[in-house]
Design a protein around this motif. Sequence first.
Motif, PDB file in Angstrom:
ATOM      1  N   SER A  73      42.600  50.711  37.419  1.00 20.11           N
ATOM      2  CA  SER A  73      42.974  49.387  36.906  1.00 20.11           C
ATOM      3  C   SER A  73      41.876  48.379  37.198  1.00 20.11           C
ATOM      4  N   ALA A 103      46.966  48.275  33.588  1.00 18.23           N
ATOM      5  CA  ALA A 103      46.696  46.870  33.921  1.00 18.23           C
ATOM      6  C   ALA A 103      46.760  46.606  35.413  1.00 18.23           C
ATOM      7  N   ARG A 126      46.877  39.667  34.600  1.00 17.69           N
ATOM      8  CA  ARG A 126      46.494  41.081  34.587  1.00 17.69           C
ATOM      9  C   ARG A 126      46.420  41.609  33.153  1.00 17.69           C
ATOM     10  N   PHE A 130      43.162  43.085  31.298  1.00 19.72           N
ATOM     11  CA  PHE A 130      43.245  44.439  30.751  1.00 19.72           C
ATOM     12  C   PHE A 130      42.843  44.452  29.275  1.00 19.72           C
TER      13      PHE A 130
END
Length: 301
Positions: A73, A103, A126, A130
Amino acid sequence: MRLSTVILPDRRWSEGGRERWQRAEELGFHTAYTYDHLSWRTFRDGPWFGAVPTLTAAATATSRMRLGTLVTSPNFRHPVTLAKELISLDDISGGRLTLGIGAGGSGFDASALLKGGQEPWTPRERADRFAEFVPLLDRLLTEDVVSFEGEHYAATEVRNIPGCVQRPRLPFAVAATGPRGLKLAARHGQAWVTTGDPKLFETGTPEQSLAAVGGQIERLAKACADVGRQGAGPEKILLTGFTPDPGRPLTSLDAFVDFAGAHAELGIDEIVLHWPIADSIFDADPVVFEKIATEGLAQLS
């Protein structure tokens, strides 16, 4: 259906670490993944090793089985440096690497690099990162020279020659359940990863969980249609251990066959089982685990 395993990096290589990866290959698992975390939940105060060095060692200790992260991630990764590591690992493994990518969550990884007083990224932050991370990583792994300037990440004349052994790049397995993540999976994923619906983990039933996974698969199909992706879309991977009655698939061969068969009917292509770890949430009978590994899929046909 394929059967894979995830081996947590909690053991020294010289004290059984190597043997677990080699045994996974002997048992015939399609892929052996590992978590890409700085630490994880109840394992925080025990041994925990890095994913990329572990997979590099596993690549030299095995020869047939695929290897991967489940998942990497943006919580502590940058696409530029990650791309260089992935190209190297794909080369060392002879083109056997799959990148599981998500993410990230709000656990230890989310706060380990923060200064005092800084707050971890919100779910929206996040997701924003992402959405920038995945397309940039895709470019870095497919193009010789990349320049990019976004809101969160930048790359200035970054060179990644000779690129991946696998062409046009190593496969992405995108973990996602929300609309934005599913579109990323539809655009960039050779596979999609789910753990089921986390809201059902403690109070839901297996029947509710199956319905939830089925709904996720339907939303993935819609995301593929929305981005113009033709055909069956990404392959569908279920990481077990996070659905209601999480240990059920490993209690017996029959329990596994029932569990896997029900998910195969939904369209799941790959089941991933945690390698047993005594006195942990992934505790299981090693004898049953190996029986499932060697006989489970044959029982489904």
